[in-house]
Write a protein that holds these residues in place. Structure first.
Motif, mmCIF file in Angstrom:
data_model
loop_
_atom_site.group_PDB
_atom_site.id
_atom_site.type_symbol
_atom_site.label_atom_id
_atom_site.label_comp_id
_atom_site.label_asym_id
_atom_site.label_seq_id
_atom_site.Cartn_x
_atom_site.Cartn_y
_atom_site.Cartn_z
ATOM 1 N N LYS A 250 0.821 -1.191 -0.155
ATOM 2 C CA LYS A 250 0.235 -0.005 -0.046
ATOM 3 C C LYS A 250 0.905 1.346 0.019
ATOM 4 O O LYS A 250 2.161 1.207 0.428
ATOM 5 N N SER A 251 0.218 2.356 -0.722
ATOM 6 C CA SER A 251 1.015 3.581 -0.658
ATOM 7 C C SER A 251 0.240 4.757 0.164
ATOM 8 O O SER A 251 -1.080 5.027 -0.313
ATOM 9 N N HIS A 252 0.563 5.333 1.015
ATOM 10 C CA HIS A 252 -0.139 6.476 1.712
ATOM 11 C C HIS A 252 0.292 7.961 1.415
ATOM 12 O O HIS A 252 -0.292 8.866 1.812
ATOM 13 N N GLY A 253 1.238 8.049 0.391
ATOM 14 C CA GLY A 253 1.823 9.158 -0.067
ATOM 15 C C GLY A 253 2.795 9.702 0.765
ATOM 16 O O GLY A 253 3.093 9.165 1.989
ATOM 17 N N GLY A 254 3.862 10.716 0.475
ATOM 18 C CA GLY A 254 4.931 11.167 1.366
ATOM 19 C C GLY A 254 5.956 10.160 1.524
ATOM 20 O O GLY A 254 6.796 10.168 2.388
ATOM 21 N N GLY A 255 5.964 8.958 0.637
ATOM 22 C CA GLY A 255 6.667 7.944 1.073
ATOM 23 C C GLY A 255 6.480 6.842 1.732
ATOM 24 O O GLY A 255 7.532 5.997 2.133
ATOM 25 N N PHE A 256 5.471 6.950 2.518
ATOM 26 C CA PHE A 256 4.838 6.024 3.518
ATOM 27 C C PHE A 256 3.933 5.133 2.747
ATOM 28 O O PHE A 256 3.352 5.015 1.992
ATOM 29 N N GLY A 257 3.887 3.896 3.510
ATOM 30 C CA GLY A 257 3.220 2.634 3.024
ATOM 31 C C GLY A 257 3.052 1.517 3.980
ATOM 32 O O GLY A 257 3.310 2.094 5.430
ATOM 33 N N HIS A 258 2.404 0.496 3.735
ATOM 34 C CA HIS A 258 2.109 -0.624 4.620
ATOM 35 C C HIS A 258 1.944 -1.758 3.706
ATOM 36 O O HIS A 258 1.839 -1.709 2.629
ATOM 37 N N THR A 259 2.478 -2.922 4.351
ATOM 38 C CA THR A 259 2.618 -4.084 3.613
ATOM 39 C C THR A 259 2.288 -5.458 4.488
ATOM 40 O O THR A 259 2.263 -5.171 5.747
ATOM 41 N N GLY A 260 2.113 -6.560 3.764
ATOM 42 C CA GLY A 260 1.752 -7.764 4.819
ATOM 43 C C GLY A 260 1.688 -8.932 3.567
ATOM 44 O O GLY A 260 2.184 -8.764 2.384
ATOM 45 N N ILE A 261 1.340 -10.098 4.200
ATOM 46 C CA ILE A 261 1.487 -11.359 3.444
ATOM 47 C C ILE A 261 0.000 -11.812 3.035
ATOM 48 O O ILE A 261 -0.759 -11.794 4.086
ATOM 49 N N VAL A 262 -0.449 -12.185 1.789
ATOM 50 C CA VAL A 262 -1.648 -12.568 1.612
ATOM 51 C C VAL A 262 -1.753 -14.035 1.926
ATOM 52 O O VAL A 262 -0.942 -14.665 1.505
ATOM 53 N N THR A 263 -2.856 -14.330 2.711
ATOM 54 C CA THR A 263 -2.962 -15.754 2.968
ATOM 55 C C THR A 263 -4.178 -16.431 2.134
ATOM 56 O O THR A 263 -4.192 -17.819 2.087
ATOM 57 N N ALA A 264 -5.107 -15.669 1.605
ATOM 58 C CA ALA A 264 -6.311 -16.294 1.035
ATOM 59 C C ALA A 264 -6.678 -15.087 -0.018
ATOM 60 O O ALA A 264 -6.708 -14.107 0.296
ATOM 61 N N VAL A 265 -7.297 -15.680 -1.147
ATOM 62 C CA VAL A 265 -7.940 -14.542 -2.178
ATOM 63 C C VAL A 265 -9.410 -15.129 -2.294
ATOM 64 O O VAL A 265 -9.709 -16.101 -2.601
ATOM 65 N N ASN A 266 -10.271 -14.227 -1.942
ATOM 66 C CA ASN A 266 -11.635 -14.433 -1.868
ATOM 67 C C ASN A 266 -12.237 -13.492 -3.081
ATOM 68 O O ASN A 266 -12.919 -12.552 -2.503
ATOM 69 N N GLY A 267 -12.056 -13.761 -4.104
ATOM 70 C CA GLY A 267 -12.936 -12.793 -5.135
ATOM 71 C C GLY A 267 -12.055 -11.232 -5.052
ATOM 72 O O GLY A 267 -10.845 -11.273 -5.308
ATOM 73 N N GLY A 268 -12.709 -10.303 -4.919
ATOM 74 C CA GLY A 268 -12.184 -8.992 -4.666
ATOM 75 C C GLY A 268 -11.650 -8.513 -3.438
ATOM 76 O O GLY A 268 -11.267 -7.730 -3.111
ATOM 77 N N PHE A 269 -11.560 -9.666 -2.429
ATOM 78 C CA PHE A 269 -11.154 -9.543 -1.289
ATOM 79 C C PHE A 269 -9.911 -10.537 -0.864
ATOM 80 O O PHE A 269 -9.699 -11.611 -1.528
ATOM 81 N N ILE A 270 -9.064 -9.985 0.115
ATOM 82 C CA ILE A 270 -7.669 -10.693 0.302
ATOM 83 C C ILE A 270 -7.786 -10.892 1.904
ATOM 84 O O ILE A 270 -8.250 -10.060 2.466
ATOM 85 N N GLU A 271 -7.478 -12.036 2.565
ATOM 86 C CA GLU A 271 -7.160 -12.283 3.761
ATOM 87 C C GLU A 271 -5.656 -12.176 3.969
ATOM 88 O O GLU A 271 -4.757 -12.555 3.124
ATOM 89 N N THR A 272 -4.950 -11.481 4.919
ATOM 90 C CA THR A 272 -3.668 -11.099 5.143
ATOM 91 C C THR A 272 -3.131 -11.549 6.353
ATOM 92 O O THR A 272 -4.060 -11.495 7.461
ATOM 93 N N ILE A 273 -1.926 -11.440 6.625
ATOM 94 C CA ILE A 273 -1.193 -11.261 7.863
ATOM 95 C C ILE A 273 -0.260 -10.086 8.054
ATOM 96 O O ILE A 273 0.671 -10.216 7.214
#
Length: 250
Positions: free
Chosen positions: A193-216
């Motif tokens: 993810k990108s929040h602007g200003g060089g900041f972001g967020h990240t994680g690991i996808v554990t499942a994909v449910n159509g247009g949704f993802i499950e993450t840790i």
């Protein structure tokens, strides 16, 4: 009919898919459609009307855009989109296993970006204690997974989310491509993810449910916010909320 792994919108050439959407809308009494197989203004209007009346599986209002993506399809046909829980290679599967073992790790004290395990994540990227640590958590999980498998760790050594995105040589799936075809995202993918200003967020996808993802996610909260207090399993992220995209190693 199964979701065709593309957004269906005005001008769609596959008349069979369009007819299926139109027939479903007719069954629901929405719009004034004839089931012609042409995705024109009347179909756009009917889809918007449907979207304005319905919510997704988490109770959130559908985006009213007149396009049938994975989330609208799931609600429209009430049969969901096939869920994917199996990683495509051993490294990604092992990284998920490692990440799952860390769920519940908390900062000490909360809000400090510190604590024994948090500092271990940061140290794996040579980053001093007290810094944001979601990207370091991802690197640490893959480093341990690779060590357990006896293979080199291919993940970029960094505590920066956007630095990871910019420097990786692995497969990158942009959000635009993922929205159009969610099947491109696989368990073990790393979201950026990108929040602007060089900041972001990240994680690991554990499942994909159509247009949704499950993450840790590390450095998060139960509501999925960035710069949180621990490692959490998040079940409600939308693919279209991931501003940059997904990185797939292997």
């Amino acid at each position: 009919m199964n979701y065709p792994n593309k957004v269906i919108k005005a001008g769609e050439k596959n008349s069979q898919i369009v007819k299926a959407i139109q027939q479903r809308l007719i069954e629901l009494g929405i719009g004034t459609l004839q089931g012609t197989g042409t995705f024109g203004p009347k179909t756009v209007s009917a889809v918007k009307q449907f979207q304005a009346m319905h919510r997704d599986r988490f109770g959130n209002p559908l985006i009213v855009d007149g396009e049938v993506g994975a989330i609208t399809w799931e609600v429209l046909f009430d049969n969901g989109v096939p869920e994917e829980h199996e990683a495509p290679n051993t490294l990604l599967a092992k990284a998920i296993e490692v990440a799952e073992s860390q769920v519940g790790v908390m900062e000490v004290p909360p809000g400090s970006n510190r604590g024994p395990q948090v500092e271990a994540y940061l140290a794996s990227t040579n980053t001093p204690p007290g810094n944001y640590w979601c990207a370091a958590f991802v690197f640490w999980c893959f480093k341990k997974a690779a060590a357990d498998l006896g293979i080199p760790n291919p993940v970029v050594k960094t505590a920066g989310c956007l630095d990871h995105w910019n420097r990786t040589q692995a497969l990158k799936i942009t959000t635009a491509r993922a929205i159009n075809n969610p099947s491109l995202v696989v368990p073990g993918s790393i979201f950026i993810k990108s929040h602007g200003g060089g900041f972001g967020h990240t994680g690991i996808v554990t499942a994909v449910n159509g247009g949704f993802i499950e993450t840790i996610e590390g450095n998060s909260n139960p509501n999925g916010s960035s710069n949180g207090i621990g490692v959490f399993r998040i079940t409600f992220r939308k693919i279209n909320s991931i501003e940059k995209g997904f990185i797939i190693y292997g």
